[in-house]
Write an enzyme that holds these catalytic residues in place. Structure first.
Site, PDB file in Angstrom:
ATOM      1  N   ASN A  10      10.846  52.857  35.287  1.00 49.42           N
ATOM      2  CA  ASN A  10      10.162  52.636  33.849  1.00 49.42           C
ATOM      3  C   ASN A  10       9.157  53.681  33.889  1.00 49.42           C
ATOM      4  O   ASN A  10       7.989  53.752  34.625  1.00 49.42           O
ATOM      5  CB  ASN A  10       9.470  51.055  34.210  1.00 49.42           C
ATOM      6  CG  ASN A  10       8.468  50.883  32.919  1.00 49.42           C
ATOM      7  OD1 ASN A  10       8.569  51.653  31.675  1.00 49.42           O
ATOM      8  ND2 ASN A  10       7.859  50.016  32.610  1.00 49.42           N
ATOM      9  N   LYS A  12       7.241  54.322  31.441  1.00 46.87           N
ATOM     10  CA  LYS A  12       6.066  53.932  30.741  1.00 46.87           C
ATOM     11  C   LYS A  12       5.823  54.883  29.555  1.00 46.87           C
ATOM     12  O   LYS A  12       6.668  55.457  29.063  1.00 46.87           O
ATOM     13  CB  LYS A  12       4.946  53.374  31.479  1.00 46.87           C
ATOM     14  CG  LYS A  12       5.427  52.265  32.473  1.00 46.87           C
ATOM     15  CD  LYS A  12       4.089  51.583  33.143  1.00 46.87           C
ATOM     16  CE  LYS A  12       4.752  50.658  34.308  1.00 46.87           C
ATOM     17  NZ  LYS A  12       3.600  49.902  35.151  1.00 46.87           N
ATOM     18  N   HIS A  94       7.763  42.937  30.166  1.00 51.93           N
ATOM     19  CA  HIS A  94       6.919  43.578  31.088  1.00 51.93           C
ATOM     20  C   HIS A  94       5.411  43.121  30.987  1.00 51.93           C
ATOM     21  O   HIS A  94       4.806  42.855  30.046  1.00 51.93           O
ATOM     22  CB  HIS A  94       6.743  44.958  31.017  1.00 51.93           C
ATOM     23  CG  HIS A  94       6.191  46.012  32.048  1.00 51.93           C
ATOM     24  ND1 HIS A  94       4.763  45.970  32.253  1.00 51.93           N
ATOM     25  CD2 HIS A  94       6.755  46.363  33.279  1.00 51.93           C
ATOM     26  CE1 HIS A  94       4.617  46.643  33.198  1.00 51.93           C
ATOM     27  NE2 HIS A  94       5.738  46.939  33.998  1.00 51.93           N
ATOM     28  N   GLU A  96       2.666  44.645  30.986  1.00 48.30           N
ATOM     29  CA  GLU A  96       1.731  45.185  30.154  1.00 48.30           C
ATOM     30  C   GLU A  96       2.140  44.914  28.700  1.00 48.30           C
ATOM     31  O   GLU A  96       1.220  44.767  27.921  1.00 48.30           O
ATOM     32  CB  GLU A  96       2.168  46.674  30.339  1.00 48.30           C
ATOM     33  CG  GLU A  96       1.336  47.277  31.745  1.00 48.30           C
ATOM     34  CD  GLU A  96       2.091  48.276  32.378  1.00 48.30           C
ATOM     35  OE1 GLU A  96       3.186  49.013  31.430  1.00 48.30           O
ATOM     36  OE2 GLU A  96       2.095  48.658  33.492  1.00 48.30           O
ATOM     37  N   GLU A 164       7.777  41.049  39.183  1.00 49.41           N
ATOM     38  CA  GLU A 164       6.723  42.140  39.400  1.00 49.41           C
ATOM     39  C   GLU A 164       5.027  41.487  39.456  1.00 49.41           C
ATOM     40  O   GLU A 164       4.755  41.162  38.304  1.00 49.41           O
ATOM     41  CB  GLU A 164       6.735  42.935  38.326  1.00 49.41           C
ATOM     42  CG  GLU A 164       7.727  43.845  37.896  1.00 49.41           C
ATOM     43  CD  GLU A 164       7.630  45.245  37.083  1.00 49.41           C
ATOM     44  OE1 GLU A 164       7.838  46.366  37.660  1.00 49.41           O
ATOM     45  OE2 GLU A 164       7.368  45.288  36.016  1.00 49.41           O
ATOM     46  N   GLY A 170       0.969  49.379  39.620  1.00 53.72           N
ATOM     47  CA  GLY A 170       0.006  50.576  39.494  1.00 53.72           C
ATOM     48  C   GLY A 170      -1.100  50.848  40.424  1.00 53.72           C
ATOM     49  O   GLY A 170      -2.107  51.305  40.159  1.00 53.72           O
ATOM     50  N   SER A 210       4.113  49.109  42.625  1.00 53.79           N
ATOM     51  CA  SER A 210       3.862  50.103  43.714  1.00 53.79           C
ATOM     52  C   SER A 210       4.851  50.384  44.824  1.00 53.79           C
ATOM     53  O   SER A 210       4.748  50.734  46.074  1.00 53.79           O
ATOM     54  CB  SER A 210       2.534  49.881  44.516  1.00 53.79           C
ATOM     55  OG  SER A 210       1.393  49.566  43.315  1.00 53.79           O
TER      56      SER A 210
END
Ligand code: G3H
Length: 247
Positions: A10, A12, A94, A96, A164, A170, A210
């Site tokens: 991904n 992003k 996701h 985010e 996730e 991240g 990660s």
């Protein structure tokens, strides 16, 4: 039932033409484990460009889509448009999107149903926040998110679930293989009890958060981890090693 290992990158909101060309060059050179399905989630403006540079064996995914085919939805992208420019996958839900853009379980389910109906394959993301984990809510949260999907998905063949944990995204703080396996196994049990034994045995559950070349092999050795959704490391040459984690 054997589940083909599936690794998504991904990207992003990263990259430009030069950087994407470099990543695609690396993926073209490989070598990529032929027993692993590889997908890259590319920023929408570059989807067509990346599709043209990548080998056909590497799938290309949008990172989001809307829940209807067309209309007055300024800024949105439909699954039909993604398909039209050569994408075969879309990442939906996701964290985010859930956190920054306030996407609800219901909206994510609607998007997923529409994307599947339009013929896209879907990487459907779920996962708990640190606060939810620390308050013992991990299973309740991922089951609630999965239930919203199960309410609308009749055929799971073209769905990959990406677990996730938000606290691992991240942050450099990967879930331990045991922590990830525990949630993946709980999800599979949830599928057995709430969908069917067949879906529980066949649906692929990726881990994301990660993942790096250094930690991917041990994660990949867990029985219920069927691949990864990789953020930061998918922009780097080490993504090839992550694709090849099962070799
Ligand atoms: O979609 C990918 C995940 O958000 C993981 O990102 O590998 O940078 O932690 P990360």
């Amino acid at each position: 039932m054997s589940r083909k290992f599936c690794v998504g990158g991904n990207w992003k909101m990263n990259g430009n033409k030069a950087e994407i060309a470099e990543i695609c060059k690396g993926l073209t050179a490989g070598p990529l484990d032929p027993n692993t399905e590889v997908v890259v989630g590319c920023p929408a403006p570059y989807l067509s460009y990346a599709r043209g540079l990548l080998p056909a064996s590497v799938g290309v995914a949008g990172q989001n889509c809307f829940k209807v085919a067309k209309g007055a939805y300024t800024g949105e992208i439909s699954p039909a448009m993604l398909k039209d420019i050569g994408a075969d996958w879309v990442i939906i839900g996701h964290s985010e999107r859930r956190q920054i853009f306030n996407e609800s379980d219901e909206l994510i389910a609607d998007k997923t149903a529409h994307a599947l109906a339009e013929g896209l394959k879907v990487i459907a993301c779920i996962g708990e926040t640190l606060q939810e984990r620390e308050s013992g809510q991990t299973e309740a949260v991922v089951f609630r998110q999965t239930k919203a999907l199960a309410n609308v998905i009749k055929d799971w063949t073209n769905v990959v679930v990406a677990y996730e944990p938000v606290w691992a995204i991240g942050t450099g703080k990967t879930a331990t293989p045991q922590q990830a396996q525990e949630v993946h196994a709980a999800l599979r049990k949830w599928f057995t009890e709430n969908v069917s034994a067949d879906v529980a045995a066949s649906v692929r559950i990726q881990y994301g958060g990660s993942v790096t070349a250094a930690n991917c092999r041990e994660l990949a050795s867990q029985p219920d981890i069927d691949g990864f959704l990789v953020g930061g490391a998918s922009l780097k040459p080490e993504f090839i090693q992550i694709v090849n984690a099962r070799q």
